[in-house]
Design an enzyme around this catalytic site. Structure first.
Site, short mmCIF file in Angstrom:
data_model
loop_
_atom_site.label_atom_id
_atom_site.label_comp_id
_atom_site.label_asym_id
_atom_site.label_seq_id
_atom_site.Cartn_x
_atom_site.Cartn_y
_atom_site.Cartn_z
N GLY A 1 0.87 -1.21 -0.06
CA GLY A 1 -0.07 -0.01 -0.01
C GLY A 1 0.79 1.17 0.06
O GLY A 1 0.60 2.22 0.87
N GLY A 2 1.86 1.39 -0.85
CA GLY A 2 2.67 2.27 -1.06
C GLY A 2 2.45 3.36 -1.84
O GLY A 2 3.60 4.20 -2.22
N SER B 1 0.03 5.68 -1.66
CA SER B 1 -0.32 7.11 -0.93
C SER B 1 -0.17 7.17 0.33
O SER B 1 0.09 6.16 1.18
CB SER B 1 -1.93 7.26 -1.36
OG SER B 1 -2.63 6.39 -1.10
N GLY B 2 -0.65 8.27 1.15
CA GLY B 2 -0.95 8.29 2.50
C GLY B 2 0.35 7.98 3.17
O GLY B 2 1.48 8.14 2.94
N TYR C 1 -14.34 -2.67 10.32
CA TYR C 1 -12.83 -1.98 10.22
C TYR C 1 -11.94 -2.20 11.44
O TYR C 1 -10.87 -2.66 11.56
CB TYR C 1 -12.82 -0.81 9.59
CG TYR C 1 -11.34 -0.06 9.59
CD1 TYR C 1 -10.57 -0.15 8.43
CD2 TYR C 1 -10.90 0.76 10.56
CE1 TYR C 1 -9.49 0.32 8.25
CE2 TYR C 1 -9.80 1.53 10.55
CZ TYR C 1 -8.99 1.17 9.66
OH TYR C 1 -7.65 1.86 9.44
N SER D 1 -4.40 0.53 14.32
CA SER D 1 -5.15 1.56 14.36
C SER D 1 -5.78 1.83 15.73
O SER D 1 -5.87 1.00 16.38
CB SER D 1 -6.45 1.54 13.34
OG SER D 1 -7.37 2.72 13.78
#
Length: 250
Positions: free
Chosen positions: A14-15, A17-18, A151, A138
């Site tokens: 997941g590289g 964005s963000g 989630y 998270s």
């Protein structure tokens, strides 16, 4: 340039964005050879250009085991080993109890739980002993959020992975830690809140609930990930590091 990760091989899923993009960039700036994943080729190409240095982009959906296999085939061809895995790819959408669909459940768990599990497991044959795994959890793993239960459950599972995997990998001295961001300024957050004024209003309200008085920046999360992955954290194992302006502590 800081050279703390010179000659290190780092995987960032997941590289594009963000938090993932900021972390991949930080690793590259410190000398690492970085492999990033993303689902869309256009975004992947843009991220590779932005990161610079020794970076390779591999188009992959981390909920698909065949895509994970393809990632590590590329790594084996170009680097032969791995020092750090940052299992970051994930996401979620709002759905209150009573409106949760099977598709919503499967999609969220496939990416955030199954994807993380097999990203790490399939890396193990290439991982050097003494390496480091960092998982993205998270603050939702410990606090309730309306319409966000699926989630939140996935992130609680990810946090549990760190506690258990450090025991499974102790003989290889591979450390496993979780970083738990709070509200962070990313495109994904804006999309979650509907973009535009709705997103800005939501972020403003959330910032008022954070002791630091603001939302976080991806670069701040990246610094925590690099710390956990580094020799500076050599005696830190199995923890959940909150990077949230203090929100989880009140």
């Amino acid at each position: 340039m800081n050279s703390a990760f010179t000659n290190k091989v780092v995987i960032v899923t997941g590289g594009t964005s963000g938090i993932g993009l900021a972390t991949a960039k930080a690793f590259a700036q410190q000398g690492a050879q970085v492999f990033i994943t993303g689902r869309r080729q256009q975004s992947l190409d843009a991220a590779v250009r932005e990161i610079g240095g020794q970076v390779t982009g591999v188009q992959a959906d981390m909920s698909r085991l065949e895509d994970i296999d393809r990632l590590y085939d590329v790594v084996q061809q170009q680097a032969s080993h791995i020092d750090v895995v940052f299992a970051n790819a994930g996401g979620g959408e709002f759905a209150p109890l009573g409106a949760i669909t099977e598709a919503h459940f499967d999609s969220t768990f496939d990416t955030n739980v199954k994807g993380v599990l097999f990203t790490v497991q399939k890396a193990l044959p290439l991982m050097r002993d003494g390496g480091s795994v960092v998982l993205t959890s998270s603050t939702t793993s410990i606090s309730g959020t309306p319409a966000f239960s699926v989630y939140s459950a996935t992130k609680a599972a990810v946090r549990s992975f760190a506690r258990n995997w450090m025991l499974d990998l102790k003989d290889r001295h591979i450390r496993v830690n979780a970083v738990s961001p709070g509200v962070t300024e990313t495109a994904g957050l804006n999309e979650l809140f509907g973009n535009g004024n709705d997103a800005e209003n939501s972020k403003s309200w959330l910032a008022s609930q954070i002791p630091a008085g603001r939302v976080g920046q991806p670069e701040e999360i990246a610094k925590a990930v690099l710390f956990l992955a580094s020799e500076e954290a050599s005696f830190i194992n199995g923890i959940e590091l909150f990077v949230d302006g203090g929100q989880a502590q009140i």
